[in-house]
Motif scaffolding. Structure first.
Motif, PDB file in Angstrom:
ATOM      1  N   ILE A 421      78.333 -13.767 -50.362  1.00  0.00           N
ATOM      2  CA  ILE A 421      78.787 -15.157 -50.478  1.00  0.00           C
ATOM      3  C   ILE A 421      77.561 -16.064 -50.522  1.00  0.00           C
ATOM      4  O   ILE A 421      76.618 -15.907 -49.755  1.00  0.00           O
ATOM      5  CB  ILE A 421      79.710 -15.530 -49.315  1.00  0.00           C
ATOM      6  N   GLY A 422      77.603 -17.009 -51.419  1.00  0.00           N
ATOM      7  CA  GLY A 422      76.442 -17.851 -51.694  1.00  0.00           C
ATOM      8  C   GLY A 422      75.829 -17.516 -53.039  1.00  0.00           C
ATOM      9  O   GLY A 422      74.941 -18.218 -53.524  1.00  0.00           O
ATOM     10  N   THR A 423      76.312 -16.412 -53.641  1.00  0.00           N
ATOM     11  CA  THR A 423      75.840 -16.004 -54.961  1.00  0.00           C
ATOM     12  C   THR A 423      77.033 -15.619 -55.825  1.00  0.00           C
ATOM     13  O   THR A 423      78.150 -15.453 -55.343  1.00  0.00           O
ATOM     14  CB  THR A 423      74.883 -14.803 -54.863  1.00  0.00           C
ATOM     15  N   PHE A 424      76.767 -15.468 -57.131  1.00  0.00           N
ATOM     16  CA  PHE A 424      77.792 -15.034 -58.072  1.00  0.00           C
ATOM     17  C   PHE A 424      77.438 -13.626 -58.541  1.00  0.00           C
ATOM     18  O   PHE A 424      76.430 -13.428 -59.236  1.00  0.00           O
ATOM     19  CB  PHE A 424      77.869 -15.991 -59.258  1.00  0.00           C
ATOM     20  N   ALA A 425      78.244 -12.662 -58.148  1.00  0.00           N
ATOM     21  CA  ALA A 425      78.002 -11.273 -58.524  1.00  0.00           C
ATOM     22  C   ALA A 425      79.299 -10.494 -58.392  1.00  0.00           C
ATOM     23  O   ALA A 425      80.188 -10.858 -57.606  1.00  0.00           O
ATOM     24  CB  ALA A 425      76.914 -10.646 -57.638  1.00  0.00           C
ATOM     25  N   VAL A 426      79.417  -9.437 -59.139  1.00  0.00           N
ATOM     26  CA  VAL A 426      80.619  -8.596 -59.087  1.00  0.00           C
ATOM     27  C   VAL A 426      80.779  -8.016 -57.685  1.00  0.00           C
ATOM     28  O   VAL A 426      79.821  -7.540 -57.072  1.00  0.00           O
ATOM     29  CB  VAL A 426      80.533  -7.463 -60.128  1.00  0.00           C
ATOM     30  N   GLY A 427      82.004  -8.102 -57.163  1.00  0.00           N
ATOM     31  CA  GLY A 427      82.312  -7.594 -55.835  1.00  0.00           C
ATOM     32  C   GLY A 427      82.224  -8.621 -54.734  1.00  0.00           C
ATOM     33  O   GLY A 427      82.582  -8.334 -53.591  1.00  0.00           O
ATOM     34  N   VAL A 428      81.768  -9.831 -55.067  1.00  0.00           N
ATOM     35  CA  VAL A 428      81.583 -10.893 -54.076  1.00  0.00           C
ATOM     36  C   VAL A 428      82.795 -11.833 -54.094  1.00  0.00           C
ATOM     37  O   VAL A 428      83.321 -12.146 -55.166  1.00  0.00           O
ATOM     38  CB  VAL A 428      80.292 -11.689 -54.382  1.00  0.00           C
ATOM     39  N   PRO A 429      83.272 -12.294 -52.937  1.00  0.00           N
ATOM     40  CA  PRO A 429      84.343 -13.301 -52.939  1.00  0.00           C
ATOM     41  C   PRO A 429      83.923 -14.544 -53.725  1.00  0.00           C
ATOM     42  O   PRO A 429      82.767 -14.973 -53.635  1.00  0.00           O
ATOM     43  CB  PRO A 429      84.520 -13.621 -51.454  1.00  0.00           C
ATOM     44  N   PHE A 430      84.867 -15.107 -54.467  1.00  0.00           N
ATOM     45  CA  PHE A 430      84.555 -16.292 -55.261  1.00  0.00           C
ATOM     46  C   PHE A 430      84.771 -17.537 -54.416  1.00  0.00           C
ATOM     47  O   PHE A 430      85.882 -18.025 -54.238  1.00  0.00           O
ATOM     48  CB  PHE A 430      85.428 -16.339 -56.513  1.00  0.00           C
ATOM     49  N   ASP A 431      83.677 -18.053 -53.851  1.00  0.00           N
ATOM     50  CA  ASP A 431      83.666 -19.316 -53.108  1.00  0.00           C
ATOM     51  C   ASP A 431      82.759 -20.255 -53.887  1.00  0.00           C
ATOM     52  O   ASP A 431      81.537 -20.013 -53.971  1.00  0.00           O
ATOM     53  CB  ASP A 431      83.101 -19.126 -51.693  1.00  0.00           C
ATOM     54  N   ALA A 432      83.321 -21.305 -54.454  1.00  0.00           N
ATOM     55  CA  ALA A 432      82.517 -22.145 -55.348  1.00  0.00           C
ATOM     56  C   ALA A 432      83.030 -23.570 -55.373  1.00  0.00           C
ATOM     57  O   ALA A 432      84.157 -23.862 -54.977  1.00  0.00           O
ATOM     58  CB  ALA A 432      82.525 -21.557 -56.765  1.00  0.00           C
ATOM     59  N   GLN A 433      82.169 -24.444 -55.867  1.00  0.00           N
ATOM     60  CA  GLN A 433      82.525 -25.844 -56.109  1.00  0.00           C
ATOM     61  C   GLN A 433      82.053 -26.227 -57.504  1.00  0.00           C
ATOM     62  O   GLN A 433      81.005 -25.752 -57.962  1.00  0.00           O
ATOM     63  CB  GLN A 433      81.901 -26.759 -55.059  1.00  0.00           C
ATOM     64  N   CYS A 434      82.835 -27.045 -58.174  1.00  0.00           N
ATOM     65  CA  CYS A 434      82.439 -27.543 -59.487  1.00  0.00           C
ATOM     66  C   CYS A 434      81.764 -28.898 -59.316  1.00  0.00           C
ATOM     67  O   CYS A 434      82.334 -29.811 -58.697  1.00  0.00           O
ATOM     68  CB  CYS A 434      83.644 -27.674 -60.410  1.00  0.00           C
ATOM     69  N   ILE A 435      80.561 -29.018 -59.848  1.00  0.00           N
ATOM     70  CA  ILE A 435      79.800 -30.263 -59.767  1.00  0.00           C
ATOM     71  C   ILE A 435      79.664 -30.849 -61.168  1.00  0.00           C
ATOM     72  O   ILE A 435      79.155 -30.198 -62.080  1.00  0.00           O
ATOM     73  CB  ILE A 435      78.392 -30.019 -59.169  1.00  0.00           C
ATOM     74  N   GLU A 436      80.141 -32.066 -61.348  1.00  0.00           N
ATOM     75  CA  GLU A 436      80.037 -32.762 -62.625  1.00  0.00           C
ATOM     76  C   GLU A 436      78.861 -33.733 -62.549  1.00  0.00           C
ATOM     77  O   GLU A 436      78.874 -34.689 -61.772  1.00  0.00           O
ATOM     78  CB  GLU A 436      81.330 -33.515 -62.941  1.00  0.00           C
ATOM     79  N   LEU A 437      77.846 -33.472 -63.352  1.00  0.00           N
ATOM     80  CA  LEU A 437      76.645 -34.304 -63.337  1.00  0.00           C
ATOM     81  C   LEU A 437      76.781 -35.529 -64.222  1.00  0.00           C
ATOM     82  O   LEU A 437      76.278 -36.604 -63.896  1.00  0.00           O
ATOM     83  CB  LEU A 437      75.431 -33.488 -63.791  1.00  0.00           C
TER      84      LEU A 437
END
Length: 499
Positions: A421-437
């Protein structure tokens, strides 16, 4: 038991730019990637959208759904981790900060906590609003101090589970208090209550599917001044027997440290160590009065530190030795310390951590230069509070990239979240936020909230400079989506356009 809101689970399929800080000081930008999760919320595909497997996934899905495509100007970033927050103190956030710590506890903290323990409806209102505010600010995982009463802490646990936030909830253990009406009757009573809360907290989520169980109990001796040695000893044994997490405050402020020395004839860290409360499952808040050698000793225990720079500015006589802690191998994440700190967003904690570290670096430079000149008295006044260890050549400051690591991956490691968690990789829970710049609002101007760009987007798309601009200026207006364990939990609208 109150009926829980239900929701349908769907695989997540997202296309766009992804940003992560996988290690201290490193930023990865993945341009135009495709991410898919399975129905348990784990990432099962992450590759460039042009990769043959990605193309095949999109073609396979076309009859059922299309990937949600994030427009240029937005990106996906891991959610934030808040390692130290007093949930009941959200009630009076932003007041009483003119007082020293021990007096502030008497006049504000204990009263507010006692008030929520006496009013379940108020507790429910406060905690539901707290959960919503955390999501709004991109916090996907939080370590919470609660109150003494078990039922009030179960209200808190339900509020976090229902909101979809990873929450570690601590029922306070304290058998000593300057407020006679706000303490537990004895060490034995406090231990029974702690064990009962842990059992009931586990029961609260026992009917939820395993991947959706987001709440866990945490043993929470408030701090040494409110806990007898018998209570601390019992909590240490309970933690070992049931493999439970532990949280507390350690070496936080001058008046608190002096109290422990006078009453216990010992240092904070020694008291916790003697009672087996410094473990790889422990998070200690603040630790501003630990020396570099003590931080090295702390690292050997595996104990993590919740760094709360804003709260430290108000209640501690010195800043946390962040750079030394990181160099020693101490796991460190950021905390807001509501209400000892007034800002509930980790964005503020990141910025404050950098500011404090740069001020420490300034003090180090001045002290080193004065020492080289052999100056005394007035010439050395600016460095008089700098220890000999800080006269070395290693800089004490951190930068925005390192702060982003502490807020995401570093915080997840310190908190003991599922690996990755804290990274994007196969096997990892998807915890994310979308940031619009930015979005195109007018000719020559692209902005969202306080983040404004006057030049055309660079041909390569999202850059580190653009992320840094958001890091410095961004706020909740830039956040347009939050997911935890693959579930979209924010109420914000999603800004999505075809590429």
């Amino acid at each position: 038991m109150e009926e829980r809101p239900s929701y349908e689970r769907h695989d997540v399929l997202l296309q766009g730019d992804f940003v992560q800080a996988p290690t201290l000081g490193k930023i990865d930008i993945f341009h135009n990637y495709l991410l898919r999760t399975n129905n348990l919320g784990y990432i099962d595909h992450f590759a460039e959208a042009s990769h043959p497997t990605s193309v095949a996934i999109i073609d396979e899905e076309k009859d059922h759904r299309k990937p949600q495509v994030h427009q240029a100007g937005s990106s996906l970033l891991p959610t934030f981790c808040d390692l130290h927050l007093h949930a009941p103190q959200f009630l009076y956030q932003g007041t009483g900060l003119h007082l020293p710590l021990m007096q502030w506890l008497d006049e504000y903290a204990f009263k507010a906590e006692e008030r929520l323990d006496a009013d379940a409806e108020l507790a429910q209102n406060v905690y539901k609003k707290l959960a919503a505010t955390l999501v709004e600010n991109g916090t996907g995982a939080v370590l919470l101090f609660g109150t003494i009463k078990t039922e009030t802490n179960l209200i808190l646990a339900r509020a976090m589970q229902d909101a979809g936030i990873r929450a570690y909830v601590g029922k306070l253990s304290m058998d000593i208090s300057s407020r006679p009406t706000y303490k537990e009757a004895s060490p034995e009573a406090a231990l029974i209550a702690a064990q009962d809360f842990c059992k009931r907290c586990h029961e609260e989520v026992s009917t939820v599917d395993g991947h959706q169980r987001l709440v866990e109990p945490v043993l929470t001796p408030r701090f040494v001044p409110t806990c007898s040695n018998d209570l601390l000893l019992g909590l240490g044994r309970l933690a070992a027997e049931q493999n439970l997490r532990i949280q507390s405050h350690m070496a936080e402020s001058h008046d608190q440290v002096q109290w422990v020395r006078a009453e216990r004839k010992a240092e904070d860290m020694d008291v916790f160590a003697q009672h087996s409360l410094l473990t790889p499952r422990t998070v200690q808040a603040h630790c501003t009065f630990l020396s570099p050698s003590e931080l090295s000793s702390l690292a050997k225990t595996g104990t993590a530190v919740a760094h709360c720079p804003l709260s430290n500015a108000y209640f501690s006589a010195r800043p946390f030795r962040l750079r030394e802690a990181l160099a020693a191998g101490v796991p460190v994440g950021l905390g807001t310390d509501i209400a000892g700190g007034y800002a509930i967003d980790i964005m503020s904690a990141m910025r404050q951590a950098v500011v404090v570290s740069r001020m420490r670096e300034g003090g180090r430079v001045m002290a080193r230069d004065s020492a080289k000149r052999g100056s005394k008295a007035t010439d050395r006044e600016e460095g008089k509070d700098v220890d000999q260890e800080e006269l070395k050549d290693e800089p004490l400051s951190i930068d925005w990239k390192e702060a982003l690591y502490l807020a995401t991956t570093g915080g997840a490691v310190a908190l003991g979240l599922p690996q990755g968690i804290g990274t994007f990789a196969v096997g990892v829970p998807f915890d994310a936020q979308c940031i619009e710049l930015y979005r195109d609002n007018a000719v020559g101007i692209r902005d969202v909230g306080a983040v404004t760009f006057f030049d055309d987007p660079p041909p390569q798309g999202l850059t580190e400079d653009m992320i840094e601009k958001w890091w410095c200026l961004g706020d909740t207006r830039n956040r347009c989506g939050v997911w935890v364990q693959g579930r979209h939990i924010s109420m914000a609208g999603m800004a999505m356009l075809p590429r």
